[in-house]
Design an enzyme around this catalytic site. Structure first.
Site, mmCIF file in Angstrom:
data_model
loop_
_atom_site.group_PDB
_atom_site.id
_atom_site.type_symbol
_atom_site.label_atom_id
_atom_site.label_comp_id
_atom_site.label_asym_id
_atom_site.label_seq_id
_atom_site.Cartn_x
_atom_site.Cartn_y
_atom_site.Cartn_z
ATOM 1 N N TYR A 1 3.422 5.019 15.687
ATOM 2 C CA TYR A 1 2.109 4.402 15.477
ATOM 3 C C TYR A 1 0.994 5.369 15.902
ATOM 4 O O TYR A 1 0.055 5.625 15.146
ATOM 5 C CB TYR A 1 2.016 3.090 16.270
ATOM 6 N N ILE B 1 -7.404 -5.927 20.173
ATOM 7 C CA ILE B 1 -7.880 -7.118 19.468
ATOM 8 C C ILE B 1 -6.727 -8.107 19.294
ATOM 9 O O ILE B 1 -5.618 -7.711 18.909
ATOM 10 C CB ILE B 1 -8.447 -6.717 18.080
ATOM 11 N N VAL C 1 0.811 -1.232 0.000
ATOM 12 C CA VAL C 1 0.000 0.000 0.000
ATOM 13 C C VAL C 1 0.841 1.278 0.000
ATOM 14 O O VAL C 1 0.302 2.371 -0.146
ATOM 15 C CB VAL C 1 -1.026 0.031 1.169
HETATM 16 P P1 NAD Z 1 -2.271 -7.831 11.449
HETATM 17 O O1 NAD Z 1 -0.808 -7.709 11.549
HETATM 18 O O2 NAD Z 1 -2.935 -9.106 11.863
HETATM 19 O O3 NAD Z 1 -2.758 -7.473 9.959
HETATM 20 C C1 NAD Z 1 -2.197 -6.403 9.247
HETATM 21 C C2 NAD Z 1 -2.110 -6.797 7.788
HETATM 22 O O4 NAD Z 1 -1.598 -5.682 7.043
HETATM 23 C C3 NAD Z 1 -1.160 -7.996 7.524
HETATM 24 O O5 NAD Z 1 -1.807 -8.987 6.789
HETATM 25 C C4 NAD Z 1 -0.009 -7.361 6.759
HETATM 26 O O6 NAD Z 1 0.598 -8.245 5.816
HETATM 27 C C5 NAD Z 1 -0.698 -6.185 6.069
HETATM 28 N N1 NAD Z 1 0.264 -5.165 5.672
HETATM 29 C C6 NAD Z 1 1.279 -4.641 6.410
HETATM 30 N N2 NAD Z 1 1.993 -3.779 5.676
HETATM 31 C C7 NAD Z 1 1.430 -3.742 4.446
HETATM 32 C C8 NAD Z 1 1.739 -3.049 3.255
HETATM 33 N N3 NAD Z 1 2.774 -2.204 3.182
HETATM 34 N N4 NAD Z 1 0.945 -3.246 2.174
HETATM 35 C C9 NAD Z 1 -0.105 -4.118 2.234
HETATM 36 N N5 NAD Z 1 -0.431 -4.817 3.336
HETATM 37 C C10 NAD Z 1 0.342 -4.633 4.430
HETATM 38 O O7 NAD Z 1 -2.843 -6.610 12.310
HETATM 39 P P2 NAD Z 1 -4.330 -6.191 12.787
HETATM 40 O O8 NAD Z 1 -4.256 -6.031 14.253
HETATM 41 O O9 NAD Z 1 -5.382 -7.010 12.170
HETATM 42 O O10 NAD Z 1 -4.375 -4.714 12.198
HETATM 43 C C11 NAD Z 1 -5.306 -4.269 11.241
HETATM 44 C C12 NAD Z 1 -5.472 -2.775 11.420
HETATM 45 O O11 NAD Z 1 -6.114 -2.514 12.681
HETATM 46 C C13 NAD Z 1 -4.151 -1.996 11.447
HETATM 47 O O12 NAD Z 1 -4.314 -0.792 10.747
HETATM 48 C C14 NAD Z 1 -3.955 -1.739 12.924
HETATM 49 O O13 NAD Z 1 -3.156 -0.599 13.141
HETATM 50 C C15 NAD Z 1 -5.384 -1.532 13.374
HETATM 51 N N6 NAD Z 1 -5.630 -1.685 14.803
HETATM 52 C C16 NAD Z 1 -5.416 -2.879 15.419
HETATM 53 C C17 NAD Z 1 -5.690 -2.997 16.773
HETATM 54 C C18 NAD Z 1 -5.477 -4.298 17.510
HETATM 55 O O14 NAD Z 1 -5.602 -4.318 18.741
HETATM 56 N N7 NAD Z 1 -5.175 -5.391 16.835
HETATM 57 C C19 NAD Z 1 -6.207 -1.903 17.496
HETATM 58 C C20 NAD Z 1 -6.406 -0.703 16.829
HETATM 59 C C21 NAD Z 1 -6.128 -0.600 15.470
#
Ligand code: NAD
Length: 244
Positions: free
Chosen positions: A156, A189, A63
């Site tokens: 972040y 999460i 991305v």
């Molecule tokens: P995760 O690591 O399980 O999934 C993130 C995905 O993004 C992965 O599949 C990864 O390969 C992909 N990714 C990373 N860099 C990329 C790039 N340059 N191009 C394309 N894809 C890329 O993490 P998650 O916890 O499911 O996170 C999903 C979103 O939720 C993120 O934006 C994260 O910041 C946000 N978030 C997560 C939480 C939590 O507690 N898990 C809380 C708040 C926000």
């Protein structure tokens, strides 16, 4: 059947919240564009959707790269004839528990690039496709970490504050094109991204991982909210959404 005959692009769909959102959208009968940097993970999610009887088109994309994001959105529009929704979850959390005076510039650049520039590029190329389809819903993933505070990582928290700001600008700018824009702030999460931080925190505090994990939510819970948001039933929802 909430998303019948709608095409929804999910980025970050190889893992965690994105994978859960892609599967929830497929269960609601959407055609799903499955995008992620992790090509193997893309294939797995596509296979899982097909096993449910759903329709998916997988694309490996970084991305951060404008040409790749443009090509991926064009490929989804071509495959399904339209794009009605974007759920942009691709993101990284790096530099957790590092104080600002020791924070590496390269880590800062990487996190801002993926989380903030990636959101901009995804919106840039999804929005015109939605406008061509008569309107749509664009969902960016921010975080309480960047809106309320308390992030484990300097970069972040800053990136997620930026994503929230971007959603506010886009909401006003795209409303005349019948595109609804949301920032979703998931709670804590249990995903690979979160678990890497929790493991580090447990080690630092000398506390058992199981104890630190207690209270983390399931990706499916947020996935359901995201699938609802891109549906017509969420027509009267506005602005930033916080989940547990
Ligand atoms: P995760 O690591 O399980 O999934 C993130 C995905 O993004 C992965 O599949 C990864 O390969 C992909 N990714 C990373 N860099 C990329 C790039 N340059 N191009 C394309 N894809 C890329 O993490 P998650 O916890 O499911 O996170 C999903 C979103 O939720 C993120 O934006 C994260 O910041 C946000 N978030 C997560 C939480 C939590 O507690 N898990 C809380 C708040 C926000």
């Amino acid at each position: 059947m909430r998303l019948k005959e709608k095409a929804v692009v999910v980025t970050g769909a190889a893992s965690g919240i994105g994978r859960a959102a892609a599967l929830c959208c497929a269960q609601e009968k959407a055609w799903v564009g499955v995008l992620d940097l992790d090509r193997e993970g893309v294939e797995t999610t596509v296979e899982e959707i097909r096993a449910l009887g759903g329709t998916a088109h997988g694309i490996g994309v970084d991305v951060r790269e404008e040409a790749g994001v443009r090509a991926a959105m064009e490929a989804v529009e071509e495959a399904f004839g339209r794009i009605d929704g974007l759920i942009h979850t691709a993101g990284v959390l790096e530099g957790a528990l590092v104080k600002v005076d020791l924070f590496e510039e390269a880590t800062w650049d990487r996190v801002i690039d993926v989380n903030l520039k990636g959101s901009f590029l995804a919106a840039k190329y999804a929005a015109p496709a939605m406008a061509r389809a008569g309107g749509g819903v664009l969902v960016l993933i921010s975080s309480g970490a960047g809106v309320r505070g308390g992030s484990a990582s300097v970069a972040y928290g800053a990136s997620k504050g930026g994503v929230h700001g971007l959603s506010l600008v886009l909401a006003a700018q795209l409303a005349p094109r019948n595109i609804r824009v949301h920032a979703v702030c998931p709670g804590n999460i249990e995903t690979p991204l979160k678990m890497r931080v929790v493991e580090k925190q447990a080690r630092k505090a000398g506390r058992p991982l199981e104890e630190m994990k207690a209270g983390l939510g399931a990706p499916e819970g947020v996935g359901k909210v995201l699938a609802f948001l891109v549906s017509d039933e969420a027509d009267y929802v506005r602005g930033t959404i916080f989940t547990r």
